[in-house]
Every structure is written in C-alpha cells, then in structure tokens.
Write an enzyme that holds these catalytic residues in place. Structure first.
Site, short mmCIF file in Angstrom:
data_model
loop_
_atom_site.label_atom_id
_atom_site.label_comp_id
_atom_site.label_asym_id
_atom_site.label_seq_id
_atom_site.Cartn_x
_atom_site.Cartn_y
_atom_site.Cartn_z
N SER A 158 -57.35 -71.01 -21.91
CA SER A 158 -57.05 -69.93 -20.98
C SER A 158 -57.63 -70.31 -19.63
O SER A 158 -58.50 -71.20 -19.54
CB SER A 158 -57.69 -68.63 -21.48
OG SER A 158 -57.70 -67.64 -20.48
N TYR A 191 -64.09 -62.99 -25.09
CA TYR A 191 -62.89 -63.82 -24.94
C TYR A 191 -63.17 -65.04 -24.07
O TYR A 191 -62.81 -66.17 -24.43
CB TYR A 191 -61.76 -62.99 -24.35
CG TYR A 191 -60.45 -63.71 -24.24
CD1 TYR A 191 -59.63 -63.88 -25.35
CD2 TYR A 191 -60.01 -64.23 -23.02
CE1 TYR A 191 -58.42 -64.54 -25.26
CE2 TYR A 191 -58.79 -64.88 -22.91
CZ TYR A 191 -58.00 -65.04 -24.03
OH TYR A 191 -56.80 -65.71 -23.93
#
Length: 250
Positions: free
Chosen positions: A142, A155
């Site tokens: 990400s 996350y």
C-alpha cells in the site's frame, strides 16, 4: 516475454475488489487459478467471470487460522495439479479508528491476515517453487507501506511489514529463481475505501493529494501484476511498485 498463458496461480482475497480484478485479468490471459477467500461469494466466482478463458478453482478458507490456511493451500495446490507458478497475496483487512479507541483484538486480526498469513502462504508456495527453480510471489502492499496514514495504525504497520518482508524473502529466495515483489495501490475505488469516499472532508483532502487528479480503480493494478507474473520481470525482485497516481512522488 509478457506471456503468462499456461501458468498456474494461487490468488487470495479474489472474491471482490482488487483481488477479483486480478482473478479476471489472469483468467483472460490463460492462467489456471485457484482462488482462496473466506466469503461465500468465492463459490460463484467462476460463474461471475465466465468460462471462456482458463480454469478457475474456488477454495473457501479462513486465512486467519493457520490450520485452515494450510488446508486451503493444500487444496489449491491439488486443484493445480501439484505445482504453482504465481502466488498473489491480495487478501487484507483495514479498520479506520483512532489509536486510543483501537482494540487489541482488531490489531491482532489485521496483523494476522495482512502479515502472518502472507508469510506462511509465501513460505508454502516457495517450497513448491524451489523444486521447479522458478516462481513469482506478489504481495499487496500500500502507499501506507511508506506513509503513516491517518486513523490506520494497524493497517499501516501491517503494510510497512509487507514491504520489509518482501525485501527479506527476496534476499533469501532469489537464488532459487523466485522473485518476490510488492504492489502499492494508492487511493482506490473499492469497498475497502467506501468510508473515505463517503467522508466529505477526507475526500477533499485525498483528492487534492493525488497528482493524477483521480482515484485508482482495481483495473489499474492489473498491468503491473501481469508484468510481475511474466518472464519480463525475471530480474526484478525485492521491490515495491506504486500504483498510486503519483502520491508517493509528491
């Protein structure tokens, strides 16, 4: 050089979002695929995509539990005739919440799926790939592999770990002909980001941050993934490829 027809792949989290787009794209390119997902939707994936391409095998499994993960991998490998050329670790979880309000249970779930399952699946796949002297492992990172994010401590921690894991496994397995790389999607129009899309204040902030002046789509990830799965990337390993409309370049 870019041809992947006839290859065999295991893709996790393929019932929706980025994973589904990857399954569809690889199916259309002639890759035989075993798709692992916890969702009941996985059982309808071949019907949703169509039968005009390669074979798709559905494996319903819970990657948060190691024994279920190992059994799911075993079933996937059996479906593929005992060999795997490509592993795409696409399954993932996110929960946006201030760190003060974040439960340790949620932290463990996110780290368990986003990191621990990726390590174990990569290890299991690499054992098989080593036997044939070749293989491609793609991890879904990400932009938060690099950035800190906001209200996303678990996350961003997990995706930072994915970047380091990708480098470490690449260092160990490149000598066996196994390339390990990561893709870093940016702000994508997927269900995972529905809360951001619907948050008027945050949406304005995100829009202003993207040089490409648009959010990404699952289809934007397909090209880099096919490149990393093909022989065109045989000397590319241990890297993170951003697919983010220029966010990391700002």
């Amino acid at each position: 050089m870019f041809d992947v027809k006839g290859k065999k792949a295991i893709i996790t989290g393929g019932a929706q979002g980025l994973g589904f787009s990857l399954v569809k794209a690889f199916h259309n390119e002639g890759v035989e695929i075993a798709v692992i997902d916890i969702s009941h939707e996985i059982l309808n994936i071949a019907e949703k995509i169509g039968n005009d391409g390669s074979t798709i095998h559905a494996v319903k499994g819970d990657l948060l539990h190691i024994e279920s993960l190992r059994e799911s991998f075993k079933k996937a490998l059996e479906h593929l005739g005992g060999t795997v050329d490509i592993l795409i670790n696409s399954a993932g979880l996110i929960e946006r919440k201030p760190a003060f309000e974040f439960s340790l249970e949620s932290w463990n779930r996110i780290l368990g799926l986003n990191v621990t399952s990726v390590f174990e699946l990569s290890r299991l796949a690499a054992i098989e790939m080593k036997k044939q002297g070749s293989g491609k492992i793609m991890n879904m990172g990400s932009i938060l592999s690099v950035l800190g994010g906001f209200h996303a401590a678990a996350y961003s921690t997990s995706k930072g770990a994915i970047l380091q894991m990708t480098k470490s496994l690449s260092n160990e397995w490149a000598c066996y002909g196994i390339q390990v790389n990561a893709i870093a999607p940016g702000y994508m129009l997927t269900t995972m980001n529905n809360d951001l899309v619907n948050d008027v204040e945050r949406r304005v902030q995100v829009d202003a941050r993207i040089p490409a002046k648009r959010w990404g789509t699952p289809e934007d990830v397909v090209g880099p993934a096919l490149f990393l799965a093909s022989s065109a990337s045989d000397y590319v390993t241990g890297t993170l490829i951003p697919v983010d409309g220029g966010v990391l370049g700002r």
